[in-house]
Design a protein around this motif. Structure first.
Motif, PDB file in Angstrom:
ATOM      1  N   ILE A   2       0.814  -1.123  -0.138  1.00  0.00           N
ATOM      2  CA  ILE A   2      -0.061  -0.032   0.048  1.00  0.00           C
ATOM      3  C   ILE A   2       0.968   1.276  -0.087  1.00  0.00           C
ATOM      4  N   LEU A   3       2.030   1.269   0.908  1.00  0.00           N
ATOM      5  CA  LEU A   3       2.918   2.479   1.042  1.00  0.00           C
ATOM      6  C   LEU A   3       3.443   2.476  -0.489  1.00  0.00           C
ATOM      7  N   GLY A   4       3.845   1.463  -1.083  1.00  0.00           N
ATOM      8  CA  GLY A   4       4.345   1.396  -2.369  1.00  0.00           C
ATOM      9  C   GLY A   4       3.200   2.176  -3.608  1.00  0.00           C
ATOM     10  N   VAL A   5       2.000   1.874  -3.616  1.00  0.00           N
ATOM     11  CA  VAL A   5       1.153   2.519  -4.198  1.00  0.00           C
ATOM     12  C   VAL A   5       0.998   3.931  -4.095  1.00  0.00           C
ATOM     13  N   VAL A   6       1.085   4.389  -2.811  1.00  0.00           N
ATOM     14  CA  VAL A   6       1.034   5.692  -2.257  1.00  0.00           C
ATOM     15  C   VAL A   6       2.048   6.450  -3.014  1.00  0.00           C
ATOM     16  N   ASN A   7       3.236   6.049  -2.862  1.00  0.00           N
ATOM     17  CA  ASN A   7       4.659   6.475  -3.110  1.00  0.00           C
ATOM     18  C   ASN A   7       4.254   6.909  -4.773  1.00  0.00           C
ATOM     19  N   ILE A   8       4.101   5.875  -5.598  1.00  0.00           N
ATOM     20  CA  ILE A   8       3.916   5.864  -6.984  1.00  0.00           C
ATOM     21  C   ILE A   8       2.842   7.156  -7.315  1.00  0.00           C
ATOM     22  N   ILE A   9       1.766   6.942  -6.880  1.00  0.00           N
ATOM     23  CA  ILE A   9       0.695   7.909  -7.308  1.00  0.00           C
ATOM     24  C   ILE A   9       0.892   9.444  -6.720  1.00  0.00           C
ATOM     25  N   TYR A  10       1.175   9.334  -5.512  1.00  0.00           N
ATOM     26  CA  TYR A  10       1.268  10.748  -4.705  1.00  0.00           C
ATOM     27  C   TYR A  10       2.516  11.488  -5.429  1.00  0.00           C
ATOM     28  N   ALA A  11       3.648  10.790  -5.371  1.00  0.00           N
ATOM     29  CA  ALA A  11       5.102  11.457  -6.064  1.00  0.00           C
ATOM     30  C   ALA A  11       4.668  11.733  -7.441  1.00  0.00           C
ATOM     31  N   ALA A  12       4.163  10.674  -8.345  1.00  0.00           N
ATOM     32  CA  ALA A  12       3.740  11.030  -9.552  1.00  0.00           C
ATOM     33  C   ALA A  12       3.060  12.410  -9.864  1.00  0.00           C
ATOM     34  N   LEU A  13       2.018  12.464  -9.068  1.00  0.00           N
ATOM     35  CA  LEU A  13       0.952  13.883  -9.158  1.00  0.00           C
ATOM     36  C   LEU A  13       1.859  15.085  -8.750  1.00  0.00           C
ATOM     37  N   THR A  14       2.393  14.900  -7.622  1.00  0.00           N
ATOM     38  CA  THR A  14       3.313  15.870  -7.252  1.00  0.00           C
ATOM     39  C   THR A  14       4.573  16.390  -8.199  1.00  0.00           C
ATOM     40  N   SER A  15       4.949  15.455  -8.773  1.00  0.00           N
ATOM     41  CA  SER A  15       6.045  15.788  -9.961  1.00  0.00           C
ATOM     42  C   SER A  15       5.542  16.436 -10.950  1.00  0.00           C
ATOM     43  N   PHE A  16       4.256  16.208 -11.349  1.00  0.00           N
ATOM     44  CA  PHE A  16       3.391  16.842 -12.471  1.00  0.00           C
ATOM     45  C   PHE A  16       3.328  18.233 -12.103  1.00  0.00           C
ATOM     46  N   ALA A  17       3.031  18.637 -10.851  1.00  0.00           N
ATOM     47  CA  ALA A  17       2.743  19.775 -10.632  1.00  0.00           C
ATOM     48  C   ALA A  17       4.059  21.138 -10.210  1.00  0.00           C
ATOM     49  N   GLN A  18       5.156  20.206 -10.223  1.00  0.00           N
ATOM     50  CA  GLN A  18       6.378  20.848 -10.027  1.00  0.00           C
ATOM     51  C   GLN A  18       6.832  21.871 -11.131  1.00  0.00           C
ATOM     52  N   ARG A  19       7.471  23.246 -10.889  1.00  0.00           N
ATOM     53  CA  ARG A  19       7.751  23.860 -11.825  1.00  0.00           C
ATOM     54  C   ARG A  19       9.352  23.964 -11.695  1.00  0.00           C
ATOM     55  N   ASN A  20       9.842  23.535 -10.584  1.00  0.00           N
ATOM     56  CA  ASN A  20      11.270  23.699 -10.386  1.00  0.00           C
ATOM     57  C   ASN A  20      11.847  22.319 -11.028  1.00  0.00           C
ATOM     58  N   LEU A  21      12.838  22.307 -11.754  1.00  0.00           N
ATOM     59  CA  LEU A  21      13.296  21.049 -12.472  1.00  0.00           C
ATOM     60  C   LEU A  21      13.854  20.117 -11.491  1.00  0.00           C
ATOM     61  N   LYS A  22      14.729  20.637 -10.794  1.00  0.00           N
ATOM     62  CA  LYS A  22      15.098  19.628  -9.654  1.00  0.00           C
ATOM     63  C   LYS A  22      14.044  18.853  -8.673  1.00  0.00           C
ATOM     64  N   ARG A  23      13.324  19.729  -8.406  1.00  0.00           N
ATOM     65  CA  ARG A  23      12.280  18.958  -7.445  1.00  0.00           C
ATOM     66  C   ARG A  23      11.249  18.100  -8.453  1.00  0.00           C
ATOM     67  N   LYS A  24      11.249  18.325  -9.515  1.00  0.00           N
ATOM     68  CA  LYS A  24      10.216  17.468 -10.485  1.00  0.00           C
ATOM     69  C   LYS A  24      10.983  16.184 -10.597  1.00  0.00           C
ATOM     70  N   ILE A  25      12.079  16.241 -10.763  1.00  0.00           N
ATOM     71  CA  ILE A  25      12.923  14.931 -11.036  1.00  0.00           C
ATOM     72  C   ILE A  25      13.214  14.200  -9.589  1.00  0.00           C
ATOM     73  N   ALA A  26      13.334  14.888  -8.531  1.00  0.00           N
ATOM     74  CA  ALA A  26      13.070  14.434  -7.142  1.00  0.00           C
ATOM     75  C   ALA A  26      12.008  13.637  -6.570  1.00  0.00           C
ATOM     76  N   TYR A  27      10.727  14.258  -7.144  1.00  0.00           N
ATOM     77  CA  TYR A  27       9.406  13.473  -7.052  1.00  0.00           C
ATOM     78  C   TYR A  27       9.332  12.463  -7.954  1.00  0.00           C
ATOM     79  N   SER A  28       9.992  12.433  -8.961  1.00  0.00           N
ATOM     80  CA  SER A  28       9.664  11.344  -9.915  1.00  0.00           C
ATOM     81  C   SER A  28      10.398  10.331  -9.418  1.00  0.00           C
ATOM     82  N   SER A  29      11.825  10.553  -8.688  1.00  0.00           N
ATOM     83  CA  SER A  29      12.679   9.433  -8.040  1.00  0.00           C
ATOM     84  C   SER A  29      11.795   8.615  -6.907  1.00  0.00           C
TER      85      SER A  29
END
Length: 536
Positions: free
Chosen positions: A283-310
């Protein structure tokens, strides 16, 4: 001298650390001499690591190899004990490879170069030690010592908010480490014998309630480093202020320390508790995948976008580890190595782009591909690897996790369908935000203000070499995964069998490889959610 008796792992760990101690006496004013020295040390250690693997490591042996043990405090059975098996050897090779490339990526560093390269070489040996040591107290010590160079590199060579990012990093990781120490001491002193040897600790018969507390403590400590939601917030801040070589070490190696420890200690030493926590990991793995992907999508800072993708991609490690199948667990291991390579490449490209544009905001870029065609090509290749394009390592790893979990007989069909569907949503989001990122950076009309203030030179040979060096194993593993999976297959099969033995309903079923496509009834799921009765 018989090469089989040579202390390979001790040499690989101590050589870069010893070499780092000589840096202060090297005559050097501008850092040009010391950077070559550090690179040569890194290359030597990488060459020795690869040679030891090919000449001394038996792919078919699931047990510890290259074992060395020297008495340190005999009264406590405390030893300098190192060894490598399928869980650690791939990550030792990855560490040597990524750290050597990170030293090359640090070529432009001019601020306090002696201190910088001293810390890089100290990290080199410390990171390998984390994956190699087989003594719990020694593991805690090298885990803690590894934090110091990272903190200093962030605090001295980071961006404008480097002090905040470095302090947050050390508070989160050092705070989590307290759980490692408490759990290690509890396990060492439990029972009739006092020992810090990991193999002896793993064979102790712990009470179930104690196992659950130990597992929970380890999960917090290693969840910070992986990182797992909601213990992840230090990572975007650290990446937001780090330089390119620090990026490569954070994404390529430090996150893998958390994943490795979950394999080694949570699953390997506490299998009964793992049977209870496995659905939580999924369940935590699924939360990581969905939450971080959505957060990455919203980031305008390049480093933070790739960090959430990680963070999103590391969620697959949790799902695979909780799958109770050879295929899913193997996929989790492959995902760690794959993400180490891909994450290092993406963050290096972030650093290379910032060096030219001096901005991280996507709104301030646009059309730079017209003047930086090599940079554009390298960005595209690395992004395609990250979005799991077939033929690259990320595709194979994620597919193995998906199929391994979907064919698991440990969960109900309903639970599996929900998990696979939600994880697939995260996979769909990844190409959307990565391709959108490429469009905003490289396509469209040039930003006139950016072009007028910055010299947008194309990639230099050093940068092309670093990305090419990373893409070779990414594509090689993608086309022929066995080149990596054969390194850890025997150990993973042994680990999965032990985990299945901890669940009565799974222990009674034949364990085939791969697991048959046969859904489990809903009634089986509570066995994994409720405590397992009795010891092993």
């Amino acid at each position: 001298m018989n090469l089989a008796d040579f202390p390979w792992l001790t040499f690989i760990i101590l050589f870069p650390i010893t070499a780092a101690l000589l840096i202060p006496v090297i005559p050097d004013k501008d850092g040009k001499t010391v950077r070559w020295y550090a690179l040569i040390v890194g290359l030597i250690d990488l060459a020795v690591t690869v040679y030891a693997f090919y000449s001394q490591y038996d792919l078919s042996n699931p047990e510890l190899q290259l074992v060395e043990s020297y008495a340190w405090v005999p009264q406590l059975d405390l030893n300098w004990s190192v060894g490598a098996d399928g869980l650690s050897m791939p990550l030792i090779l990855l560490t040597a490879f990524i750290t050597t490339l990170a030293i090359l990526a640090a070529w432009p560093v001019t601020l306090k170069p002696k201190l910088f390269y001293f810390l890089m070489l100290a990290m080199y040996g410390g990171q390998i030690a984390v994956f190699a040591v087989q003594d719990m107290l020694l593991f805690f010590l090298v885990w803690e010592l590894e934090l110091v160079p990272v903190y200093l590199i962030l605090a001295i060579w980071g961006g404008k908010k480097r002090q905040y990012a470095a302090t947050k990093f050390i508070l989160y990781t050092a705070g989590g480490s307290l759980f490692i120490l408490l759990a290690a001491l509890t396990m060492a002193f439990y029972g009739d014998t006092v020992t810090f040897d990991m193999r002896a600790i793993a064979n102790k018969d712990y009470a179930m309630n104690l196992q659950l507390w130990l597992y929970g403590g380890f999960l917090i400590a290693y969840g910070v480093k992986l990182p797992i939601f909601p213990l992840h917030t230090w990572l975007p801040d650290a990446h937001g202020e780090a330089t390119a070589p620090a990026h490569m070490l954070l994404a390529g190696i430090l996150l893998k320390m958390g994943g490795y420890a979950l394999f080694r200690m949570n699953a390997g030493m506490l299998p009964d508790a793992h049977a209870v926590f496995a659905p939580v990991l999924v369940i935590l793995g699924v939360v990581n995948i969905i939450y971080a992907a959505l957060t990455s999508f919203a980031q305008r800072n390049l480093k933070r976008k790739i960090a959430y993708s990680s963070i999103s991609h590391m969620g697959f490690v949790l799902i695979g580890l909780g799958s109770f199948t050879d295929l899913g667990t193997s996929g989790a291991m492959l995902q760690m190595v794959s993400h180490g390579l891909i994450g290092a490449s993406l963050f290096f490209m972030v650093g290379a782009t910032y060096d030219r544009t001096h901005t991280l905001m996507l709104d301030e870029m646009g059309g730079v591909g017209q003047k930086m065609r090599k940079v554009f090509a390298m960005w595209t290749a690395c992004s395609l690897a990250s979005l799991a394009l077939p033929g690259m390592s990320g595709f194979v790893a994620e597919l193995m996790v998906f199929v391994g979990f979907a064919t698991s007989d440990a969960y109900s069909s309903t639970f599996k369908v929900i998990v696979v569907f939600l994880a697939a949503v995260g996979v769909i989001l990844t190409p959307i935000y990565l391709l959108s990122m490429l469009r905003e950076i490289f396509y469209g009309p040039e930003n006139k203000e950016l072009v007028s203030h910055e010299v947008l030179v194309d990639a230099e040979p050093r940068e092309v070499f670093i990305i090419a060096s990373l893409l070779v194993p990414i594509i090689g593993i993608g086309l022929y995964p066995k080149i990596l999976t054969q390194v850890y297959d025997a150990t993973i099969v042994q680990l999965t069998a032990r985990l299945r033995d901890s669940v009565p309903t799974l222990a009674q079923k034949p364990h085939s490889k791969p697991v048959a496509l046969q859904p489990a009834p809903l009634a089986d799921l509570p066995v994994l959610v409720a405590p397992v009765i009795g010891g092993r």
